[in-house]
Design a protein around this motif. Sequence first.
Motif, short mmCIF file in Angstrom:
data_model
loop_
_atom_site.label_atom_id
_atom_site.label_comp_id
_atom_site.label_asym_id
_atom_site.label_seq_id
_atom_site.Cartn_x
_atom_site.Cartn_y
_atom_site.Cartn_z
N VAL A 112 38.43 100.93 -19.04
CA VAL A 112 39.21 102.09 -18.62
C VAL A 112 40.45 101.59 -17.89
O VAL A 112 40.39 100.61 -17.13
CB VAL A 112 38.38 103.04 -17.73
N ALA A 113 41.58 102.23 -18.15
CA ALA A 113 42.84 101.93 -17.48
C ALA A 113 43.50 103.26 -17.13
O ALA A 113 43.55 104.17 -17.96
CB ALA A 113 43.76 101.11 -18.40
N THR A 153 39.68 98.29 -15.43
CA THR A 153 38.29 97.91 -15.23
C THR A 153 37.70 97.69 -16.61
O THR A 153 37.68 98.60 -17.44
CB THR A 153 37.50 98.99 -14.47
N ALA A 154 37.25 96.47 -16.87
CA ALA A 154 36.76 96.10 -18.20
C ALA A 154 35.46 95.32 -18.06
O ALA A 154 35.34 94.45 -17.19
CB ALA A 154 37.79 95.27 -18.95
N LEU A 171 28.66 102.67 -16.19
CA LEU A 171 29.73 103.68 -16.24
C LEU A 171 31.01 103.05 -15.75
O LEU A 171 31.05 102.47 -14.65
CB LEU A 171 29.36 104.87 -15.35
N LEU A 172 32.07 103.15 -16.54
CA LEU A 172 33.42 102.84 -16.09
C LEU A 172 34.18 104.16 -16.08
O LEU A 172 34.10 104.93 -17.04
CB LEU A 172 34.12 101.84 -17.02
N CYS A 173 34.94 104.41 -15.01
CA CYS A 173 35.59 105.72 -14.91
C CYS A 173 36.88 105.63 -14.11
O CYS A 173 37.04 104.75 -13.26
CB CYS A 173 34.66 106.74 -14.26
N SER A 174 37.76 106.57 -14.37
CA SER A 174 38.98 106.70 -13.57
C SER A 174 38.66 107.52 -12.33
O SER A 174 37.60 108.16 -12.22
CB SER A 174 40.08 107.34 -14.40
N ASP A 175 39.61 107.53 -11.38
CA ASP A 175 39.36 108.24 -10.14
C ASP A 175 39.41 109.75 -10.31
O ASP A 175 39.09 110.50 -9.38
CB ASP A 175 40.30 107.78 -9.03
N GLY A 176 39.78 110.22 -11.50
CA GLY A 176 39.68 111.64 -11.78
C GLY A 176 38.25 112.13 -11.76
O GLY A 176 38.00 113.34 -11.59
#
Length: 276
Positions: free
Chosen positions: A32-33, A99-100, A185-190
């Motif tokens: 995620v970027a 984050t990868a 889980l990889l996630c954005s701050d949204g």
Amino acid sequence: MLRFRPAARSDRGLVRANNEDSGYASAGLLLVADGVGGNAAGEVASASVAHVVASFVLGSRERQDPVALLSDAVGYAFAHLSDGVRRDPARAGMATTLTALLADGDGFTLAHVGDSRGYLLRGPVLRQLTRDDTLVQELIDEGRITRQDVASHPYRSVVVRSVAAESPPVVSIVRVELEPGDRVLLCSDGLTDLVPDDLIVRLLDDGSPTTAAQRLVDAALAAGGRDNVTCIVGDVDDGNPHVRNGHLVGAHQNPVNLIDPAAALAYSLERGATVE
């Protein structure tokens, strides 16, 4: 060998005009970027960095050192963004989190910079794998504020590290121990700015990776959806991670957002990698 059974979901949210998040999910790579808010061309930064990292993994040899592979990918991503600013000065200031999580057949390697997050769900316990590269996290570490102060802090959105065009990034790259049955889980701050950890655990632990990813995105929208939100979910399972296909979401889906679609893969091949 171990691999991921992956799923990816992304939404621009209910407030933003466009989606500056990018995501990628395959048997061997979750990513995620998130284009850094308020900066120019965030969608170009996130999509191009996601493209670089995915291309380096696609072009890698089996048994290639995963730490070196991700380090090289991030280094080229920086050069790629710098070249993008030279081509179009209006992109000056563009930056992205990254984050990868890479499965290489022998284990797993995590690369992280910024305030997107990586989590491990093992049984009922959720553990954060990453540290936020933010001003408020630095203040917490120094004992100047508490976690309860973050939501109301005026600088809660300030990211202190990212992949940007101006200077080489400082990225944490570490090996992580995962086992069959784990869910990541990889996630954005949204997601994490709006959905509390206890609800993340309940939604992440429910159903298939596809179901969990969609329910997490839906929860962020139900909580106001004031930012782009991207959730990449992967179950750790037996199997071959060296599969040459994946799923793109967010800004990464649109080729218009890529600085040079061919450059990253061509560069990785020049360095001796082979695509099978």
